[in-house]
Each structure stands twice: as structure tokens, then as C-alpha cells.
Design a protein around this motif. Structure first.
Motif, mmCIF file in Angstrom:
data_model
loop_
_atom_site.group_PDB
_atom_site.id
_atom_site.type_symbol
_atom_site.label_atom_id
_atom_site.label_comp_id
_atom_site.label_asym_id
_atom_site.label_seq_id
_atom_site.Cartn_x
_atom_site.Cartn_y
_atom_site.Cartn_z
ATOM 1 N N ASP A 1 0.788 -1.233 0.000
ATOM 2 C CA ASP A 1 0.000 0.000 0.000
ATOM 3 C C ASP A 1 0.821 1.284 0.000
ATOM 4 O O ASP A 1 1.186 1.809 1.057
ATOM 5 N N VAL A 2 1.059 1.803 -1.193
ATOM 6 C CA VAL A 2 1.775 3.077 -1.311
ATOM 7 C C VAL A 2 0.806 4.223 -1.637
ATOM 8 O O VAL A 2 1.204 5.249 -2.182
ATOM 9 N N GLY A 3 -0.454 4.053 -1.270
ATOM 10 C CA GLY A 3 -1.460 5.064 -1.564
ATOM 11 C C GLY A 3 -1.232 6.402 -0.884
ATOM 12 O O GLY A 3 -1.763 7.425 -1.325
ATOM 13 N N ASP A 4 -0.441 6.409 0.197
ATOM 14 C CA ASP A 4 -0.150 7.653 0.915
ATOM 15 C C ASP A 4 1.250 8.180 0.624
ATOM 16 O O ASP A 4 1.722 9.083 1.328
ATOM 17 N N CYS A 5 1.916 7.628 -0.390
ATOM 18 C CA CYS A 5 3.270 8.097 -0.694
ATOM 19 C C CYS A 5 3.239 9.587 -1.052
ATOM 20 O O CYS A 5 2.324 10.074 -1.717
#
Length: 370
Positions: free
Chosen positions: A231-235
Motif C-alpha cells: 500500500d503506497v497510496g499515501d506516498c
């Protein structure tokens, strides 16, 4: 600064409200059909996984195991950001960090974007018994990620994002709504105290870097001795120390969740959550570094992440109920999975540190469970 925070809050509030309305709501049958139609993957089994604003499905097929990800409509229309996420995952893999890279090209639909990601074997860290040595290893793993991401940047990551700790003043807009959303007054007061303390700090000298942005125990995989990340959705491109603060904050959340197990911590002195966060930071420092300014900022940023997790978790829970009253109970409960123990952890954090620079080696806070 107040003007900037107000502008950020206005933009973030509108986006957060829109996210609740545009969260995908596919059934298992829908997901099975989408797999066949858009990726030519005949699924033999499909299971929905926990998710915050998107939908994720574990897919078993004759070709292997995958994750079908249906992006929230807000994120789906930001094609540059999706490209940045894909490149970041590939970059991590190239640096020997196990990550769910794309198996096929993503597919854009009217209200969502679909991605077929490779499955990464392992159990989420939250399913493990927390020990000092395990948390030290987790911190070292973040240090490895930090070294990998020091060589990565993408213009789309230079963005306004509510979960970015640089934008924490904007969270005040959401916290002001908590009282009208049946939130306990003592928890609201904790958030307000954190916001006030944050506003007194000067973070101007903190170095910048590309961040994973959500290094929590539900996004960290452990498979034998191998680690993996999800989960790199908040990168985002932000203060470099933020990933350390986020990781330490969620260590505290885990250790403040009553049903979770831990062992090996001292029964005297600091609260077990403070001990765990300290071990995590020690592990990070085995692989990377923190400047004096970053060390000084760390306790304030940990508290800010805990306040953000509680505030936005509660807000999302209430807004999602209003937007989708028939939402399955499992998905509703997931929105509060980190939020409620985050409030407990925030109380511990504020008491343990009084938000001073040399945390976590100051005033001990007794663990009330002992």
C-alpha cells in the motif's frame, strides 16, 4: 501559516468528503467478472481484503495469486499519481524490497481505476506477537526502505495530502466536527492539545524526501525472515522523518490495542507502547540516521500522526455510514481499527513526553493493564 492551513483544510475537506462518496463497492461476483473482462484472468477464488478508501480482492487463478485493486474515484482520476505509485513499487522491488508491483497495465473505468498487482507472500505484522526484537527488526526494515527511496522522486508526489504530517494544521478542521459526531469529549481534548502543541513548533529545517507514508502494522509483511511492504497510496514528498514518526505511532497503536499480544517488555518504567516505539526507532537507526532537528521533531510528529489517525478514522466512519448506510459491518469496523486505540496511544504519548525533545527517555508512564 493560518491562511495556508485554512486553504489546505478547505481543499482536503472537500476531497475527503468526495472520497466517501466515490469509494468502490464491488461484490465478489463483480470482481470476478472484472478480472475476466479486463485482465483475462479466470479466478478460481476471490476474497475481499480490508481497505480504507479503495477495495482490494485476493485473487487465486490458474496463473497465480494476485490482488485486484479498485481505486477510489478521487485517486483514479489522478493518473500522474497512479503512475508515481507504480514506479515507486517497481523501484522498491529493484532495491530488493518485496512489494506488490503491477502484473498488467492498469485499466481506467468511469468511476475507478483497476490494478492487478502481484501477491506478496507473508503475514501482516499486526498478526504477530509484539516483542522488542521484532520491533527493532521492523525499524531496520524501514531503514532499508529509507535508503531505497533516497534515490526516488516523482513530481506527482509533491502534492497536497491530508495524511502528510506537514498538513496537520488542516486536521483541526476535522477535529472541530468530532463533537457533533458523538465523539467522546476527552478524546476530542487530546486532539486539540496535540494541535496546539504542534502549532508552537518550528519544522522549517527538516530535510525532505519521498516517503512510503503509511508504515503501519497492516502494511508490513513478514514471511519467515523476509520482510515486505504493501500500500503506497499515501506516498508523498515531505519531511524525511515522517516515515519514522508514522511507524513509531502505529507501534504505539498496536501496543494500545487490548486484543493484541506482546511479550518481553519491562514491567517497570515506561508504558509498553513507549518501550515499543523506542525499540522501533533504535532499529531504524541501525540502518539510517536522524539529525538533531529530526530527533527533536519526532515526538511531536508521532503525536500528530496519532491524532490524525483518530480524527480521520472517526470522521471517515461517520461519513461512510451516512454515504453508504448499507455498508457491510466488516468494512465499517475496519475504519475504526486504528482510530480507537490511536486515541489511547495519543494519551500515552502526551503523558510520556510532555512533548519534549529527548523522548522516549523521559518521564515514565505506567501501563494501567499491569
Amino acid at each position: 501559516m493560518a491562511s495556508t492551513a485554512a486553504q489546505d483544510a478547505k481543499a482536503c475537506t472537500a476531497e475527503e468528503q468526495e472520497r466517501k462518496k466515490l469509494k468502490p463497492s464491488y461484490s465478489i461476483d463483480d470482481a470476478t467478472a472484472l478480472l475476466k473482462k479486463h485482465f483475462n484472468v479466470p479466478a478460481t477464488a476471490v476474497k475481499e481484503l480490508d481497505s480504507y478508501d479503495d477495495q482490494n480482492f485476493r485473487v487465486t487463478s490458474p496463473y497465480g495469486v494476485y490482488v485486484l485493486k479498485a481505486h477510489n474515484g478521487v485517486e483514479a482520476r489522478n493518473t500522474e499519481l497512479l503512475d508515481a505509485q507504480s514506479r515507486l513499487l517497481k523501484h522498491l522491488e529493484e532495491h530488493n524490497i518485496r512489494a506488490p508491483v503491477e502484473a498488467q497495465s492498469r485499466v481506467s473505468l468511469k468511476r475507478t481505476t483497476l490494478r492487478l498487482l502481484r501477491w506478496v507472500d507473508g503475514d501482516v505484522l499486526s498478526s504477530s506477537v509484539m516483542t522488542p526484537s521484532l520491533l527493532t527488526r521492523a525499524g531496520s526494515f524501514l531503514g532499508d526502505i529509507r535508503k531505497a527511496l533516497d534515490g526516488f522522486d516523482h513530481q506527482a508526489l509533491h502534492r497536497l495530502h491530508l495524511w502528510d504530517l506537514r498538513r496537520f494544521p488542516a486536521v483541526a478542521t476535522f477535529s472541530s466536527k468530532l463533537r457533533s459526531m458523538d465523539c467522546d469529549a476527552s478524546r476530542v481534548k487530546l486532539v486539540e492539545t496535540c494541535i496546539e502543541n504542534y502549532s508552537r513548533q518550528d519544522f522549517g529545517s527538516l530535510p525532505m524526501a519521498t516517503l512510503h507514508g503509511d508504515f503501519n502494522d497492516a502494511n508490513i509483511l513478514l514471511h519467515g525472515k523476509e520482510w515486505g511492504i504493501l500500500d503506497v497510496g499515501d506516498c508523498v514528498y515531505s519531511w524525511r522523518v515522517n516515515d519514522v514518526a508514522i511507524g513509531a505511532a502505529y507501534v504505539m497503536v498496536n501496543l494500545c490495542t487490548p486484543e493484541n499480544s506482546s511479550e518481553g517488555f519491562s514491567t517497570r518504567g515506561d508504558h509498553v507502547a513507549v518501550q515499543g516505539a523506542q525499540k522501533f526507532v533504535e532499529g531504524f537507526l541501525q540502518r539510517s540516521t536522524l539529525s538533531k532537528d529530526e530527533t527533536r521533531a519526532l515526538p511531536h510528529l508521532i503525536a500528530a500522526r496519532l491524532a490524525t489517525s483518530f480524527t480521520l478514522g472517526w470522521y471517515s466512519y461517520r461519513e461512510s455510514l451516512a454515504a453508504q448506510p448499507d455498508m457491510p459491518k466488516q468494512r465499517r469496523d475496519y475504519l475504526l481499527h486504528h482510530a480507537l486505540p490511536a486515541a489511547t496511544a495519543l494519551d500515552v504519548c502526551l503523558e510520556a513526553t510532555s512533548l519534549v525533545a529527548d523522548w522516549p527517555t523521559t518521564k515514565p508512564v505506567r501501563d494501567p493493564r499491569r
